[in-house]
Write a protein that holds these residues in place. Structure first.
Motif, PDB file in Angstrom:
ATOM      1  N   GLY A  10       0.805  -1.223   0.000  1.00  0.00           N
ATOM      2  CA  GLY A  10       0.000   0.000   0.000  1.00  0.00           C
ATOM      3  C   GLY A  10       0.828   1.258   0.000  1.00  0.00           C
ATOM      4  O   GLY A  10       1.988   1.257  -0.414  1.00  0.00           O
ATOM      5  N   GLY A  11       0.217   2.340   0.473  1.00  0.00           N
ATOM      6  CA  GLY A  11       0.869   3.651   0.518  1.00  0.00           C
ATOM      7  C   GLY A  11       1.866   3.742   1.653  1.00  0.00           C
ATOM      8  O   GLY A  11       2.083   2.767   2.393  1.00  0.00           O
ATOM      9  N   PRO A  12       2.478   4.924   1.832  1.00  0.00           N
ATOM     10  CA  PRO A  12       3.505   5.092   2.868  1.00  0.00           C
ATOM     11  C   PRO A  12       3.043   4.686   4.274  1.00  0.00           C
ATOM     12  O   PRO A  12       3.842   4.233   5.096  1.00  0.00           O
ATOM     13  CB  PRO A  12       3.818   6.599   2.813  1.00  0.00           C
ATOM     14  CG  PRO A  12       3.474   6.997   1.419  1.00  0.00           C
ATOM     15  CD  PRO A  12       2.312   6.145   1.015  1.00  0.00           C
ATOM     16  N   GLU A  13       1.735   4.817   4.526  1.00  0.00           N
ATOM     17  CA  GLU A  13       1.223   4.525   5.881  1.00  0.00           C
ATOM     18  C   GLU A  13       1.384   3.057   6.294  1.00  0.00           C
ATOM     19  O   GLU A  13       1.281   2.729   7.475  1.00  0.00           O
ATOM     20  CB  GLU A  13      -0.251   4.951   5.998  1.00  0.00           C
ATOM     21  CG  GLU A  13      -1.251   4.106   5.207  1.00  0.00           C
ATOM     22  CD  GLU A  13      -1.257   4.375   3.700  1.00  0.00           C
ATOM     23  OE1 GLU A  13      -1.886   3.579   2.972  1.00  0.00           O
ATOM     24  OE2 GLU A  13      -0.633   5.358   3.237  1.00  0.00           O
ATOM     25  N   VAL A  14       1.687   2.144   5.340  1.00  0.00           N
ATOM     26  CA  VAL A  14       1.835   0.719   5.706  1.00  0.00           C
ATOM     27  C   VAL A  14       3.213   0.426   6.299  1.00  0.00           C
ATOM     28  O   VAL A  14       3.468  -0.694   6.752  1.00  0.00           O
ATOM     29  CB  VAL A  14       1.560  -0.229   4.507  1.00  0.00           C
ATOM     30  CG1 VAL A  14       0.178   0.043   3.926  1.00  0.00           C
ATOM     31  CG2 VAL A  14       2.642  -0.134   3.425  1.00  0.00           C
ATOM     32  N   LEU A  15       4.112   1.412   6.297  1.00  0.00           N
ATOM     33  CA  LEU A  15       5.447   1.214   6.896  1.00  0.00           C
ATOM     34  C   LEU A  15       5.358   1.399   8.404  1.00  0.00           C
ATOM     35  O   LEU A  15       4.938   2.451   8.880  1.00  0.00           O
ATOM     36  CB  LEU A  15       6.453   2.209   6.309  1.00  0.00           C
ATOM     37  CG  LEU A  15       6.722   2.100   4.802  1.00  0.00           C
ATOM     38  CD1 LEU A  15       7.695   3.186   4.365  1.00  0.00           C
ATOM     39  CD2 LEU A  15       7.291   0.723   4.433  1.00  0.00           C
ATOM     40  N   GLU A 309       7.096   9.066   6.346  1.00  0.00           N
ATOM     41  CA  GLU A 309       7.310  10.463   5.912  1.00  0.00           C
ATOM     42  C   GLU A 309       8.375  10.531   4.815  1.00  0.00           C
ATOM     43  O   GLU A 309       8.250  11.286   3.850  1.00  0.00           O
ATOM     44  CB  GLU A 309       7.753  11.337   7.097  1.00  0.00           C
ATOM     45  CG  GLU A 309       6.617  11.827   7.971  1.00  0.00           C
ATOM     46  CD  GLU A 309       5.497  12.472   7.163  1.00  0.00           C
ATOM     47  OE1 GLU A 309       5.783  13.402   6.385  1.00  0.00           O
ATOM     48  OE2 GLU A 309       4.346  12.023   7.276  1.00  0.00           O
ATOM     49  N   ALA A 310       9.437   9.739   4.980  1.00  0.00           N
ATOM     50  CA  ALA A 310      10.517   9.708   3.980  1.00  0.00           C
ATOM     51  C   ALA A 310       9.973   9.233   2.632  1.00  0.00           C
ATOM     52  O   ALA A 310      10.320   9.781   1.578  1.00  0.00           O
ATOM     53  CB  ALA A 310      11.648   8.804   4.454  1.00  0.00           C
ATOM     54  N   HIS A 311       9.093   8.234   2.662  1.00  0.00           N
ATOM     55  CA  HIS A 311       8.495   7.734   1.411  1.00  0.00           C
ATOM     56  C   HIS A 311       7.558   8.772   0.794  1.00  0.00           C
ATOM     57  O   HIS A 311       7.509   8.921  -0.421  1.00  0.00           O
ATOM     58  CB  HIS A 311       7.758   6.411   1.660  1.00  0.00           C
ATOM     59  CG  HIS A 311       8.663   5.221   1.588  1.00  0.00           C
ATOM     60  ND1 HIS A 311       8.311   4.040   0.975  1.00  0.00           N
ATOM     61  CD2 HIS A 311       9.940   5.044   2.027  1.00  0.00           C
ATOM     62  CE1 HIS A 311       9.329   3.194   1.048  1.00  0.00           C
ATOM     63  NE2 HIS A 311      10.323   3.769   1.699  1.00  0.00           N
TER      64      HIS A 311
END
Length: 327
Positions: A10-15, A309-311
């Motif tokens: 998914g999007g950055p939030e999945v990290l 945030e980095a992504h």
């Protein structure tokens, strides 16, 4: 140890930064690193979306390069490496963590004059640039070279290596700020692809001849224009597909001007192939880094817990140079 886990595609939030098991003890010819920093690369975002799985046997965590300190050696590691050495490394994965195991052939010493943190921004870009346009396309002093995405991590490294070797550098980028950054690194001709036709400009600046080598991260949508930008015996090297993987192309120019189309990635190569590239980079690029002629261009650093945030930042493409995660 703490590591960044891809909870689901998914999007950055999945990290998510989580406590996970330590990596296994280093095996034959491997070392264990305590990670200082890891480079963030566009490939990591593709892996996060579920479209770039790690090779068999690689760490499940993202991160294709890091810097750090050797804390343990496996059997038969070359005698040049010792516990306590400060190094940076090309990885198949696992850089977004506090510890990672790496084959010794993929280690580079932290160059003189470069901090251990900034060194994390060197391995992937230097190995990509050297293995593609130099080892494969044989870009040579006195030739001309067009770099798309001149302000990216790979672009900023490619400009500096090429200028160090006496090559005329053309770049494309999408803002005046990015073009100014490229110029300050030594680029000779800076083209805003949003307002100018790069083929026209290349032809104009080369008296109609075209450049010798193009390094391209766009792919499909640029294929015909890249071929049109090349001179006789020109080489196009494709390392990314930000503009898609499919194109209709007129092959007439390829035959008439004896053009070559090449493409490759780093991650899927064997460890022997990576070791060969790393050794060539140490021989050819590291002296330029030690002399201050090739510098890591670091845009921003984030703590490991802010990987999302980095992504988000790398996906905006507003950065110039490299983004790092600090362990």
């Amino acid at each position: 140890m703490r590591a960044v886990v891809i909870a689901r595609p998914g999007g950055p939030e999945v990290l998510e930064a989580r406590e996970v098991e330590d990596p296994p003890a280093p095996g034959e010819g491997e070392v264990l690193l305590e990670v200082a920093a890891a480079g963030v690369n566009r490939a990591d975002t593709v892996q996060r979306m579920g479209r770039y799985p790690p090779p068999a046997g690689a760490s499940p965590y993202p991160g294709l390069e890091c810097s750090g300190t050797i804390v343990a050696l496996g059997p038969n590691v070359p005698s040049r490496w010792a516990v306590g050495d400060k190094v940076c490394a090309l990885l198949s994965g696992g850089g977004y963590a506090e510890k990672v195991v790496v084959p010794a052939g993929q280690l580079l010493p932290v160059p003189e004059g470069v901090s251990i943190t900034d060194a994390a921004g060197l391995p992937e870009v230097a190995c990509t640039v050297w293995s593609t346009v130099f080892m494969t396309s044989h870009l040579s002093p006195g030739e001309s070279f067009l770099i798309h995405g001149g302000s990216s991590g790979i672009g900023t490294c490619a400009i500096q290596i090429a200028k160090y070797l006496g090559i005329k550098v053309f770049v494309t980028a999408g803002s005046e700020e990015k073009l100014a950054a490229c110029k300050s690194l030594g680029a000779d001709v800076c083209i805003n692809y949003k307002t100018e036709d790069f083929v026209e400009r290349v032809k104009q600046e080369t008296n109609g001849k075209g450049v010798d080598v193009v390094l391209d991260n766009i792919g499909g949508s640029y294929l015909q224009r890249n071929l049109n930008s090349l001179g006789v015996d020109g080489r196009l090297f494709i390392i990314g597909f930000q503009g898609g993987t499919v194109a209709e192309v007129n092959l007439q120019a390829v035959l008439a001007r004896r053009l070559t189309i090449q493409a490759a990635g780093l991650r899927g190569r064997s460890s022997a192939s990576k070791a060969r590239i790393v050794s060539e980079v140490e021989k050819n690029v590291w002296p330029a880094v030690a002399a201050g002629k090739v510098k890591p261009v670091i845009y921003k650093t984030f703590p490991l817990s802010d990987a999302a945030e980095a992504h988000r930042l790398i996906e905006t493409s507003t950065h110039i140079g490299k983004i790092l995660l600090l362990s």
